[in-house]
Write an enzyme that holds these catalytic residues in place. Structure first.
Site, short mmCIF file in Angstrom:
data_model
loop_
_atom_site.label_atom_id
_atom_site.label_comp_id
_atom_site.label_asym_id
_atom_site.label_seq_id
_atom_site.Cartn_x
_atom_site.Cartn_y
_atom_site.Cartn_z
CG ASP A 61 -6.84 -3.18 -0.20
OD1 ASP A 61 -6.34 -2.42 -1.04
OD2 ASP A 61 -6.87 -4.42 -0.33
CE1 TYR A 96 -1.04 -7.45 4.40
CE2 TYR A 96 0.31 -9.17 3.41
CZ TYR A 96 -0.08 -7.85 3.48
OH TYR A 96 0.47 -6.92 2.64
CG ASP A 133 -12.54 -5.32 -0.72
OD1 ASP A 133 -13.71 -5.00 -0.98
OD2 ASP A 133 -11.57 -4.66 -1.13
NE ARG A 152 -7.49 -6.50 -2.64
CZ ARG A 152 -7.53 -5.61 -3.63
NH1 ARG A 152 -8.67 -5.35 -4.23
NH2 ARG A 152 -6.44 -5.00 -4.02
#
Length: 271
Positions: free
Chosen positions: A39, A67, A81, A171
């Protein structure tokens, strides 16, 4: 330039395609593809296949993704986000059951892709439906969370290390964890540390790329859009030679596959 994989450290604010476009421009290699979109707000490991190495992408073992994610608590957003609008607000959690909640997410589970994602429904990406104001939900898909580790926490945020399978959306996980804590949440920061065989220590930063291409660490000046006042670049042959030193070979990244050494006499028969 020989085929191979160049692992870039994508900066926040740039799309994955922006990085692809820069690498394509500085190398002159027309065929450059990434193995998995990050993203725009996210940063970190973005593997790029150059030239004939693009043929190897479908054989990669990228089952494991790692992550470093920061969850902002108290509100969820339309995009999951910082770029989205506030969708729902909720009280901040007290974290009394944090360990129990985190443990409950580890293992196989079903996850529905977010509205703003590239997952296609009837041949059209979900994010296009979302931008048109249409609500279209994709089918839930099996994913697996291999591990979750709390790195830091404050009254309104939670930073976690996520080890998950390919196809997992951090997310979605961020808001799910926030809801389980009695709140709402969205990702405020995301950094990919690993994607299969590609790790952060393999990465070439934009500053390093700028130094190779233009002799400066000011990458934003070195890679300004066409038409802007951009710094002069070094000769392409020199740039290619320097970048080839950082390439991972297709054989290196496909080491999970069994190999067979073919004698010279057998090559023609196989072809």
């Amino acid at each position: 330039m020989r085929p191979g994989f160049l692992v870039m450290d994508k900066p926040p604010g740039w799309t994955s395609h922006d990085v692809v476009a820069v690498v394509r421009a500085v190398t002159g290699v027309k065929k450059v593809g990434h193995t998995g979109t990050l993203d725009p707000f996210a940063s970190g490991v973005l593997p790029l296949a150059l030239g004939k190495a693009t043929r190897a992408i479908r054989f990669l073992d990228e089952k494991l993704k790692v992550y470093d994610a920061t969850i902002s608590l108290g509100a969820s957003t339309t995009t999951g986000d910082p770029e989205g609008e506030v969708l729902r607000e909720a009280p901040l959690p007290n974290f009394e059951n944090l360990d129990e909640v985190i443990a409950s997410f580890i293992g196989p589970r079903m996850q529905t892709p977010p509205a703003y994602s590239a997952v296609k429904v009837k041949g059209k990406p979900l994010y296009k439906y979302a931008r048109e104001g249409k609500t279209v939900e994709a089918k839930a898909r099996p994913i697996e969370i291999f591990g979750l580790e709390v790195l830091d926490q404050s009254a309104d945020s939670l930073r976690i290390l996520i080890r998950c399978s390919r196809g997992s959306y951090a997310r979605v996980l961020a808001d799910d964890i926030a809801v389980a804590l009695g709140s709402a949440g969205h990702l405020s920061a995301l950094r990919r540390l690993q994607s299969g065989p590609f790790e952060l220590n393999h990465c070439l930063s934009m500053s390093e790329l700028a130094d190779i291409v233009a002799g400066t660490d000011d990458w934003e000046a070195a890679f300004r859009r066409r038409g802007d006042d951009r710094m002069p670049w070094k000769p392409r042959d020199e740039v290619r030679a320097r970048l080839e030193e950082r390439l991972m070979s297709p054989f290196e990244v496909l080491s999970h596959l069994p190999g067979i050494e073919v004698p010279q006499a057998g090559i023609a028969a196989i072809r």
